[in-house]
Design a protein around this motif. Structure first.
Motif, PDB file in Angstrom:
ATOM      1  N   LYS A   3       0.900  -1.329   0.008  1.00  0.00           N
ATOM      2  CA  LYS A   3       0.182   0.024   0.044  1.00  0.00           C
ATOM      3  C   LYS A   3       0.981   1.213   0.172  1.00  0.00           C
ATOM      4  N   TYR A   4       0.198   2.304  -0.294  1.00  0.00           N
ATOM      5  CA  TYR A   4       0.705   3.614  -0.074  1.00  0.00           C
ATOM      6  C   TYR A   4       0.041   4.400   1.211  1.00  0.00           C
ATOM      7  N   PHE A   5       0.836   5.032   2.074  1.00  0.00           N
ATOM      8  CA  PHE A   5       0.373   5.426   3.312  1.00  0.00           C
ATOM      9  C   PHE A   5       0.463   6.902   3.340  1.00  0.00           C
ATOM     10  N   LEU A   6      -0.524   7.541   3.239  1.00  0.00           N
ATOM     11  CA  LEU A   6      -0.661   9.139   3.235  1.00  0.00           C
ATOM     12  C   LEU A   6      -0.858   9.292   4.506  1.00  0.00           C
ATOM     13  N   PRO A  49     -12.632  11.312   1.875  1.00  0.00           N
ATOM     14  CA  PRO A  49     -13.473  11.731   0.762  1.00  0.00           C
ATOM     15  C   PRO A  49     -12.788  11.862  -0.720  1.00  0.00           C
ATOM     16  N   HIS A  50     -11.563  11.983  -0.728  1.00  0.00           N
ATOM     17  CA  HIS A  50     -10.793  12.245  -1.896  1.00  0.00           C
ATOM     18  C   HIS A  50     -10.406  10.976  -2.661  1.00  0.00           C
ATOM     19  N   PHE A  51     -10.732   9.744  -1.898  1.00  0.00           N
ATOM     20  CA  PHE A  51     -10.301   8.442  -2.427  1.00  0.00           C
ATOM     21  C   PHE A  51     -11.481   7.706  -2.484  1.00  0.00           C
ATOM     22  N   LYS A  52     -11.218   6.435  -3.382  1.00  0.00           N
ATOM     23  CA  LYS A  52     -12.233   5.589  -3.659  1.00  0.00           C
ATOM     24  C   LYS A  52     -12.974   4.778  -2.342  1.00  0.00           C
ATOM     25  N   PRO A  53     -14.248   4.541  -2.383  1.00  0.00           N
ATOM     26  CA  PRO A  53     -14.687   3.718  -1.255  1.00  0.00           C
ATOM     27  C   PRO A  53     -13.977   2.483  -0.928  1.00  0.00           C
ATOM     28  N   LYS A  65      -3.086  10.768  -7.107  1.00  0.00           N
ATOM     29  CA  LYS A  65      -4.200  11.391  -6.431  1.00  0.00           C
ATOM     30  C   LYS A  65      -3.741  11.842  -5.091  1.00  0.00           C
ATOM     31  N   ALA A  66      -2.956  10.716  -4.447  1.00  0.00           N
ATOM     32  CA  ALA A  66      -2.238  11.016  -3.026  1.00  0.00           C
ATOM     33  C   ALA A  66      -1.458  12.078  -3.105  1.00  0.00           C
ATOM     34  N   LEU A  67      -0.480  11.981  -4.116  1.00  0.00           N
ATOM     35  CA  LEU A  67       0.596  12.906  -4.230  1.00  0.00           C
ATOM     36  C   LEU A  67       0.181  14.415  -4.392  1.00  0.00           C
ATOM     37  N   LYS A  90       2.731  13.209   4.527  1.00  0.00           N
ATOM     38  CA  LYS A  90       3.847  12.677   3.398  1.00  0.00           C
ATOM     39  C   LYS A  90       3.143  11.372   2.963  1.00  0.00           C
ATOM     40  N   LEU A  91       3.755  10.973   1.906  1.00  0.00           N
ATOM     41  CA  LEU A  91       3.245   9.624   1.101  1.00  0.00           C
ATOM     42  C   LEU A  91       4.476   8.619   1.106  1.00  0.00           C
ATOM     43  N   ARG A  92       4.253   7.448   1.680  1.00  0.00           N
ATOM     44  CA  ARG A  92       5.443   6.456   1.495  1.00  0.00           C
ATOM     45  C   ARG A  92       4.781   5.090   1.223  1.00  0.00           C
ATOM     46  N   GLU A  93       5.627   4.384   0.372  1.00  0.00           N
ATOM     47  CA  GLU A  93       5.361   3.224   0.059  1.00  0.00           C
ATOM     48  C   GLU A  93       5.658   2.065   1.160  1.00  0.00           C
TER      49      GLU A  93
END
Length: 214
Positions: free
Chosen positions: A38-41, A65-69, A105-107, A117-120
């Protein structure tokens, strides 16, 4: 006979009902699994774990709300409140778990919100246990049951030799897209667990009977 003598029994009864309601007496089912890639925002937090409710509420209202259900919130916990001298210095990374198809979208979200921050997060061999989420009482009571038994199971399974090996933190995933809601507790032990060490904050001072990182 005075009715006062029934008060202690009544208090005990209420406590037992609450413990039963949140599943305190239910059997825990431990599973060996590889976590999903996963990516962790996320954003970092310093403070008592009991004060994290508003952080996750903000994530649910401003980020999810910015991401899919089906996108879930999660926390990575690096310290054991019972062992640190100052619980207000406990470290956490709180965020949402993102699939690769929403990485861009997360970036974009992180670029507009500099605290994020965003990390894999790679797949990591782990022990997992899932419980029902009944709300506030679950968060107050169930960690006292789950964490000691999870640690004991990991030691008896010989996936770790000591609690000091839990260096990357403990993970909780809040599966609120499921019906009923569930909380998944994860103890990572396989290669790559160091990738979970995202906090940039110094470790708090531990008491003399030091047991680090949960």
């Amino acid at each position: 006979m005075s009715l006062w003598i029934y008060i202690p029994a009544g208090i005990v009864f209420v406590i037992l009902v609450i413990l039963f309601r949140v599943g305190f007496f239910s059997k825990l089912n431990f599973v060996h699994k590889s976590t999903e890639r996963k990516y962790f925002l996320y954003l970092e937090h310093i403070g008592p774990y009991m004060n994290l409710g508003h952080v996750f509420r903000n994530l649910a209202s401003n980020c999810l709300p910015h991401f899919k259900p089906g996108t879930e919130t999660a926390g990575i916990y690096y310290d054991s409140p019972a062992y640190v001298e100052e619980p207000n210095k406990c470290r956490t990374c709180c965020g949402v778990l993102i699939d690769e198809d929403e990485k861009d979208k997360a970036l974009q979200f992180a670029a507009k919100n500099p605290l994020y921050k965003l990390r894999e997060l790679p797949p990591i061999e782990s022990i997992s246990v899932t419980i029902r989420d009944f709300g506030m009482l679950t968060y107050m009571i169930m960690p006292m049951k789950v964490y000691p038994k999870l640690m004991d199971y990991a030691l008896k399974s010989k996936v770790i030799n000591s609690l000091d090996e839990i260096s990357g933190g403990m993970v909780e995933i809040y599966h609120h897209s499921r019906k009923p809601h569930e909380i998944e507790f994860i103890l990572p032990y396989g290669p790559g667990k160091e990738k979970l060490y995202l906090t940039t904050q110094p470790a708090p001072k531990y008491k003399s009977f030091d047991k680090k990182n949960n």
